[in-house]
Write a protein that holds these residues in place. Structure first.
Motif, PDB file in Angstrom:
ATOM      1  N   HIS A 376       7.902  -4.188  30.353  1.00 25.79           N
ATOM      2  CA  HIS A 376       9.135  -5.142  30.505  1.00 25.79           C
ATOM      3  C   HIS A 376       8.772  -6.147  31.770  1.00 25.79           C
ATOM      4  CE1 HIS A 376      11.660  -2.336  28.078  1.00 25.79           C
ATOM      5  NE2 HIS A 376      10.838  -1.392  28.875  1.00 25.79           N
ATOM      6  N   GLY A 378       8.596  -9.037  33.928  1.00 23.38           N
ATOM      7  CA  GLY A 378       9.455 -10.045  34.119  1.00 23.38           C
ATOM      8  C   GLY A 378      10.677  -9.854  33.914  1.00 23.38           C
ATOM      9  N   GLN A 379      11.107  -8.856  33.512  1.00 23.24           N
ATOM     10  CA  GLN A 379      12.539  -8.232  33.390  1.00 23.24           C
ATOM     11  C   GLN A 379      12.679  -6.955  34.061  1.00 23.24           C
ATOM     12  OE1 GLN A 379      13.106  -7.447  29.028  1.00 23.24           O
ATOM     13  NE2 GLN A 379      11.545  -9.035  28.529  1.00 23.24           N
ATOM     14  N   PRO A 380      14.074  -7.121  34.914  1.00 18.10           N
ATOM     15  CA  PRO A 380      14.305  -5.953  35.676  1.00 18.10           C
ATOM     16  C   PRO A 380      14.639  -4.825  34.781  1.00 18.10           C
ATOM     17  CG  PRO A 380      15.729  -7.868  36.407  1.00 18.10           C
ATOM     18  CD  PRO A 380      15.081  -8.132  35.029  1.00 18.10           C
ATOM     19  N   VAL A 381      14.194  -3.673  35.336  1.00 20.21           N
ATOM     20  CA  VAL A 381      14.525  -2.221  34.682  1.00 20.21           C
ATOM     21  C   VAL A 381      14.976  -1.110  35.422  1.00 20.21           C
ATOM     22  CG1 VAL A 381      13.595  -0.092  33.644  1.00 20.21           C
ATOM     23  CG2 VAL A 381      12.304  -2.411  33.291  1.00 20.21           C
ATOM     24  N   SER A 429      15.608  -5.893  42.327  1.00 17.28           N
ATOM     25  CA  SER A 429      16.889  -6.608  42.254  1.00 17.28           C
ATOM     26  C   SER A 429      18.162  -5.922  41.874  1.00 17.28           C
ATOM     27  CB  SER A 429      16.614  -7.682  40.764  1.00 17.28           C
ATOM     28  OG  SER A 429      17.789  -8.363  40.876  1.00 17.28           O
ATOM     29  N   MET A 434      11.345  -4.643  39.009  1.00 16.05           N
ATOM     30  CA  MET A 434      10.610  -5.391  38.187  1.00 16.05           C
ATOM     31  C   MET A 434       9.319  -5.728  38.398  1.00 16.05           C
ATOM     32  SD  MET A 434      11.742  -9.480  37.063  1.00 16.05           S
ATOM     33  CE  MET A 434      11.638 -10.267  38.773  1.00 16.05           C
ATOM     34  N   GLN A 446       4.662  -9.642  26.126  1.00 14.05           N
ATOM     35  CA  GLN A 446       5.656 -10.963  26.102  1.00 14.05           C
ATOM     36  C   GLN A 446       5.152 -11.864  25.139  1.00 14.05           C
ATOM     37  OE1 GLN A 446       6.102 -12.181  29.927  1.00 14.05           O
ATOM     38  NE2 GLN A 446       7.646 -10.910  30.691  1.00 14.05           N
TER      39      GLN A 446
END
Length: 583
Positions: A376, A378-381, A429, A434, A446
Motif C-alpha cells: 500500500h 503511498g497510502q495510509p493503513v 497520519s 504509511m 502501484q
C-alpha cells in the motif's frame, strides 16, 4: 527437597519504596497459560521489589540473572544459570557436565526439565539487553520451555519479543498501571511517609493528584516542606525546584529513552494545553505508551501523563538549535533521500538507489510489517488493520504493543540515526501509518495498477485507443512477474490481495490479446493470452482466444496443441469440451 534461592536485590532508589501490595504479587501467579511474564514500568514503581517478593514465595528453585550495560553475549546468561543449577544438588542431568566448554540453551533447558519441581528464572533490568542476542535467547527459552519452567523479565522497556506466538499467547504483562498505588494505598503510604501532623487532607489530595500513585514520586514529594502542600500546582513548583528531583527524573526515568524520543516527549508536553497530551501524528506517544509505559492512551485519543513528569518536561530547557553557517554544506536531514524502489510481485525487494536492503538483521514481524505497508505504498493503513493482519486473534493491548515495537524497529532500520518526527519514509497520519515514496521512488504494485487502469480505459475506446492499450497492458504483463508476496504464504491479510492482482493480471492479458487480434497481430495476441493462462489456466475465454490467435497466425499445430491442453483443463473440471479440440 529444599532449594537454595539466590537473593534478588531491589534496584536502589532515592528513597525506600513502599512495600509491594499482595494484589500486585498475585498478578505474577496468574500466568500458568504461558511460561513468560513481563513487568514493564518506569523507574520507581517497585519492579525489583515485586520480583523479590515473587521469588520468595515461589515453591521451587529460583535462578536469577541481572545484566550489565555491556551484556551482549548469551553465554553470560547461560553460564550464570548453569552455575546456579550446578550448586543445587543432584538431578542435574548429563547435559551440564561439559558446561565449562560453553553452556547452550538446549543444555540449560534439558537440566531444568530434569529438576524435580518448578523452576523460576528471574531477569531484572531487562531493558539493558533490549533487541540483542541475550533477549533473543530468553525468547527462545520461553518458546521451548519445559512445563516446569517459568520466566519473569522486568525492565523499563517492553522487550522485543513476539507475544503473539501461540506458545506465549497467555503472557501476563504487569505495567505501571498495575504497580501504581490506588487511592487507599496512597493514603496509607502517605501516613507512613509524612512526619507526624503532616498528613492533612489538603496535602494528601495535592500529593495524590501530582503523583497518581507513582511510588517513588510520592516519596520525593512527601519529603518536601509542609508549606508546599496546599495545591498540586504549588507542590509541583516546589518539587521541581529541587535539583535532586530533576536529576532523578532525567537520569532514571527519561535517561533510558532514545534522545530523539525524549526531545519529542518534551516538545509534546510543552505544546499540549491542559492536563492531557495531544497526539501530533509522529507516533511518539504511542511508543511511550506501548513500549515504555510513560503515558496512557485514553478512549478519546488523548494521553494521560503523571503530572509531576509532565510538568518537569514542560519546564525542561529547550536545547539551542545548532548554528548553521551560510557556507557550510546542508545537514544530512536536508538532503533528498535516495529513491526507494519496492518490488512485491514474485518476491519482496526494497532498494535504495542501486543498493538492495538486507533484511536479515530484522525480526520476522518487522519484515511482515514492511511488506504489508509496501503493498500500500503511498497510502495510509489504519493501525487497526495492521494489528488485525499481523496479530490476528491477539488481545488489543498485546497487538498494540507489538505494532509499536515493530514500527519503531522498522523506522530505525529504514532511516538509522534520523531524528524522530523527521523520518521521511515511515510516516504516521492520525491513526494510520504509511510507507512513503520520495521523489523518484517506485512500487511495482502501484505501477501495475496504473498500467492496467490506463490499458483498460484505452481499450474501451476501440481502435482509437488500441496502441495506448497495447502499450499499457503490455507493461502490466511485464510488471506482474509472479504472485504477490509469496514470503507471506497463506496469511489471511495477503490472500485476498493476491487473488485480486492475479485476476487483474488475467484480465490485462485477455484484453491485450483481444486488442492485438483486432490490430491484426495474432502472434502478439497468442503471447498475451499464453501469459494470462500461465497465471490462471482455468480461464475458458482466454483459451478460446489463444486457439483463435494461433489459427490466425497460420500455426495450426500450435492451435491444435492449445486445444488439447484446453480439453485437459475442461476434463479436470468435468466440463464437456464442446468440440474445442478440433482445429
Amino acid at each position: 527437597m529444599t532449594h537454595r534461592r539466590p537473593v534478588v536485590h531491589p534496584t536502589p532508589l532515592t528513597a525506600p519504596a513502599p512495600e509491594v501490595r499482595g494484589r500486585v504479587v498475585a498478578l505474577l501467579t496468574a500466568y500458568d497459560a504461558a511460561p513468560l511474564a513481563l513487568v514493564v514500568a518506569p523507574a520507581g514503581y517497585g519492579k525489583s521489589i515485586l520480583l523479590a517478593r515473587h521469588a520468595a514465595a515461589f515453591p521451587g528453585q529460583v535462578l536469577s540473572w541481572r545484566p550489565h550495560r555491556g551484556a551482549h553475549a548469551p553465554a553470560s546468561l547461560l553460564n550464570r544459570l548453569t552455575r546456579q543449577l550446578l550448586g543445587t544438588g543432584p538431578g542435574l542431568g548429563p547435559e551440564l557436565a561439559p558446561w565449562q566448554g560453553g553452556a547452550t540453551t538446549e543444555s540449560v533447558l534439558a537440566a531444568i526439565e530434569q529438576r524435580p519441581g518448578p523452576v523460576l528464572v528471574v531477569v531484572d533490568d531487562a531493558h539493558l539487553i533490549h533487541g540483542g542476542p541475550v533477549e533473543a535467547t530468553l525468547e527462545e527459552m520461553a518458546l521451548l520451555a519445559p512445563p516446569n519452567l517459568q520466566i519473569v523479565l522486568a525492565g523499563r522497556r517492553l522487550p522485543a519479543i513476539n507475544l503473539a506466538r501461540h506458545e506465549l499467547s497467555g503472557t501476563v504483562v504487569v505495567t505501571a498501571r498495575d504497580l501504581a498505588l490506588d487511592a487507599t494505598e496512597t493514603r496509607d503510604a502517605l501516613h507512613t511517609l509524612l512526619p507526624p501532623g503532616g498528613a492533612d487532607i489538603a496535602r494528601l489530595h495535592a500529593l495524590t493528584r501530582l503523583t497518581e500513585g507513582w511510588p517513588v514520586a510520592l516519596q520525593l514529594c512527601a519529603a518536601l516542606p509542609r508549606r508546599a502542600a496546599r495545591s498540586a500546582a504549588a507542590l509541583a513548583e516546589i518539587t521541581l525546584a529541587s535539583a535532586a528531583v530533576r536529576a532523578y527524573l532525567d537520569r532514571e526515568v527519561l535517561g533510558i529513552l532514545p534522545a530523539g524520543l525524549a526531545l519529542d516527549f518534551a516538545r509534546i508536553c510543552r505544546t499540549s494545553p491542559g492536563r492531557q497530551l495531544l497526539d501530533d501524528g509522529s507516533g511518539t506517544l504511542d511508543e511511550l505508551d506501548c513500549a515504555y509505559g510513560l503515558v496512557r492512551r485514553r478512549a478519546d485519543g488523548r494521553y494521560d501523563c503523571v503530572p509531576l513528569l509532565r510538568e518537569h518536561l514542560r519546564r525542561r530547557a529547550v536545547p539551542a538549535p545548532p548554528v548553521v553557517h551560510s557556507l557550510a554544506p546542508p545537514p544530512m536531514d536536508d538532503r533528498p533521500p535516495p529513491a526507494l524502489h519496492l518490488r512485491c510481485f514474485k518476491h519482496f525487494e526494497a532498494t535504495f538507489g542501486d543498493q538492495e536492503l538486507d533484511w536479515r538483521s530484522t525480526r520476522p514481524r518487522v519484515r511482515a510489517l514492511a511488506r504489508l505497508l509496501a503493498v500500500h505504498a503511498g497510502q495510509p493503513v489504519h493501525r487497526e488493520r495492521l494489528m488485525e493482519a499481523l496479530w490476528p486473534g491477539s488481545p488489543e493491548r498485546t497487538a498494540a504493543r507489538g505494532l509499536q515495537v515493530a514500527l519503531s524497529a522498522l523506522r530505525t532500520f529504514l532511516e538509522p540515526g534520523a531524528d524522530r518526527g523527521r523520518t521521511r519514509l515511515l510516516i504516521r497520519s492520525g491513526e494510520a501509518y504509511m510507507l512513503a515514496l520520495p521523489p523518484g521512488g517506485t512500487c511495482d504494485v502501484q505501477r501495475f495498477e496504473a498500467a492496467v487502469g490506463a490499458g483498460l480505459r484505452a481499450a474501451a475506446r476501440g481502435a482509437a485507443g488500441a496502441e495506448q492499450a497495447a502499450e499499457s497492458l503490455g507493461q502490466a504483463q511485464r510488471l506482474y512477474a509472479g504472485e504477490l508476496l509469496p514470503e507471506d504464504g497463506p496469511a489471511e491479510w495477503v490472500v485476498p490481495l493476491r487473488e485480486h492482482y492475479r485476476a487483474q493480471a488475467v484480465r490485462a492479458g485477455h484484453t491485450l490479446a483481444e486488442v492485438e487480434l483486432a490490430r491484426g497481430r495474432p502472434a502478439q495476441a497468442a503471447t498475451a493470452a499464453g501469459h494470462a493462462l500461465s497465471v490462471d489456466p482455468f480461464h475458458d475465454a482466454t483459451w478460446r482466444l489463444l486457439i483463435t490467435a494461433h489459427r490466425q497466425a497460420g500455426d495450426p499445430a500450435a492451435a491444435h496443441q492449445a486445444a488439447l491442453r484446453h480439453a485437459r483443463v475442461l476434463a479436470d473440471l468435468d466440463v464437456p469440451p464442446r468440440g474445442l479440440t478440433e482445429v
